[in-house]
Design an enzyme around this catalytic site. Sequence first.
Site, PDB file in Angstrom:
ATOM      1  N   CYS A  45       0.838  -1.209   0.000  1.00  0.00           N
ATOM      2  CA  CYS A  45       0.000   0.000   0.000  1.00  0.00           C
ATOM      3  C   CYS A  45       0.869   1.255   0.000  1.00  0.00           C
ATOM      4  O   CYS A  45       0.576   2.236  -0.694  1.00  0.00           O
ATOM      5  CB  CYS A  45      -0.913   0.016   1.225  1.00  0.00           C
ATOM      6  SG  CYS A  45      -2.128  -1.308   1.272  1.00  0.00           S
ATOM      7  N   THR A  46       1.936   1.220   0.781  1.00  0.00           N
ATOM      8  CA  THR A  46       2.839   2.373   0.850  1.00  0.00           C
ATOM      9  C   THR A  46       3.470   2.643  -0.517  1.00  0.00           C
ATOM     10  O   THR A  46       3.579   3.794  -0.952  1.00  0.00           O
ATOM     11  CB  THR A  46       3.926   2.134   1.906  1.00  0.00           C
ATOM     12  OG1 THR A  46       3.305   1.946   3.187  1.00  0.00           O
ATOM     13  CG2 THR A  46       4.896   3.300   1.969  1.00  0.00           C
TER      14      THR A  46
END
Length: 769
Positions: A45-46
């Site tokens: 996600c990052t």
Amino acid sequence: MLCLGDTVPEFAAETTQGRVDSFHQLVDGKWTMLFSHPSDFTPVCTSELGAAAKLQDEFKKRSVQLVALSCNDLESHKQWVKDIEGSLGEGKKIEYPIIADADRSIAKKWGMMDPDEKDSEGKAFAARTVFIVGPEKQLKLALLYPSSTGRNFGELLRVIDSLQLAAKFPVATPADWKQGEEVMISPKVSNEEAEKITPVPDDDSPASAGGNETCGAKQTETCGANNTCGRSDPRPGIRVRREISALMTHPSLSYQRSLFLQALAAMQAAPWQNLDSYFQQAAIHGIPYMAYDGAINPASPYIEGQEFLVNGEYYDRDGGYCPHRRTQFPTWHRAQLLYFEAALRNHALEVAQKYKSRADAAQWCAAASQLALPYFDWASQAVQRSGLPGFFDQARIAVEAPGGPTTITNPLRGYTIPSAAPFPPYGSCTKPRTRRAYECATWRSSAKDISDALKKGVQQQRFDIAVVMASNTWSCMSNADITPAEAEAQSCNDQASLETVHDFFHEAIGGWMPHVPHASYDPIFWTHHCFVDKLFALWQLENPKVWLTPEFDTGGSFWYPPGTTVTTQTPLAPFRVPDRTRFYNTNDMRDWRALGYTYDNMVNEYAALLEPDPRKFYHYLVVLPAVDRNQVIGDQVTVRVFVLSPGANAATPTVGNPKYAGEMTWLQDVEQDDDDDRTRVQLDLTPALQKLGRLKPAAQEAADPANLGKGPALSKAPLRIQDIRLVVVGSTGNQLASYKLGQVLLSFSWLNPVGGRLFTNELEATVRP
């Protein structure tokens, strides 16, 4: 389950950039990409949020707003954003909001949940979904990725390019298609409709503007063994108007570049009596105030010097067809560009015939049939850095002629009025009836002076363009005129107009350009007005339901007399529809794509280029809402603006003076009349305030830090209206102490990062005179 074409679910939510009370309101009229994430701080996600942040400018170019969602609370999101921004480098920030959906209510409503992925409490995570939502709040695309697979944001940009293209035109894109490559006519289009999309014109006259002309008369075959120029392969008849710097430099546009320059030169050399000659096309705009193609109003033919009694007062009638400072300003010039472009393409088709013995004859033919007028984006970062491109000023310019490479006299540099032409009708072209000295050849200010003016003024013009795009009122957006009723109601006080933005460039070029009746003889006029038309089209995308409102006109034009109420049906004379049964009207100009053209980059990027960032800082501007132009005739009036400099006058230095904020000017009247002739202008004071160290972030100046749209508190503002010094000077720098500017306003603007809406409102005003 959401299906394509469904109206997407509504919701309200807290985000990292403030509360969204209505997702539908956020989306309304804009393309939006909503993409979800399972959880904060996870590696995949990052990496995705970082990838999206690095491509923010690409999404902005496509007018797509990004909105992320993750199933954590707002405080977690804020810490996550700091963590991600620390890895982006070069001070890059995440500019899009991240929705806090800790209770999964939005994820469930949109069908984002992944039943196989759960947190420590057994709650399901959201999958990696992508929803692309169109301006009408309908779902255009949905993608679903497992949590183990990160998304390809380059592919998402490619998909958006295809979706936006198909939304504008009846086309489909093939496998692995990329922007700029060939497309297909949609299978939904019948053969009959396809023929309408790519029509063959009935003739090669300028009146066929918007059609799909071919090399040669009514040929339907492609280039055959005899290398005759005919229609190219059938596809939508949409020509692309490109930025002129790209046309003049890009290798892939070499055919169109050579044809454009040679066609413009041929147009200038054509006998002045020809309707598609440069002289005839330029003369439509103003001097010599003669009929074009027999376009004379039988009910009220133009007679120079004639006065009209309207509501008990006498008014002079304007001489050209052009409706400057009128409600038809954007639509009349759109029709004018269609005619000029068609005439230019006719000359290009003739030039292309000279290449028929060459092996690449087909390429020359195709380039001629698709030739479009280029535009000059003088509000770009490139112009702010470098000024006027050199190709506008060089004496000779390179082309690929039928016999090979050569140079020709540069047709972009200027134009000489034919000695036999009736210019002006009251004497030779060396004796016009203004105080300016006009010879038979157009001239401009020096290239250095023009470049200096552009470099100095572009940032302000970007601000004005951003304000124009935020305007939702036709009368305030369309033209610089202020009617007595608008002045009384102060209805346009906080709005820049498309015409005042346009005026800046005319003044920056100097020479013939600031004088409306002569301006169209300078070749740079056409690339400039093409840019103005692009801005008009961008405004239409922002305001698709707003259109011309009727206006009572006391100035008139060559076609209609003073005292005419102008409506959407008022003829845009002298421009006739292709079958010549009537003149175009404003309603005909509503869809530029239906007229046969579009622009290479239909993205409203000007607000994003403002400095300082209008999402983080308030912009402060001085506004003159109703200046009377009639006070000085035949000389240019400029208002120099100083801040925190109460003793400033005409002798006060401007170069290197940090308290000099800039100047305001407008196209000046050159003949005295008794009309109530008012305009509005404004100047952004923020860059000067920032240099002086007086600017603070909007949150520190705001009256309500929780709602920045309410504006700054006067007690926290970096200046008050009494801190602004306005010095009016003439063209020689002489101070015009008695010039009356009327009311002066101090206003502010702020760009909401959620939804991109520009707020502009008044802070203070002087007493109205």
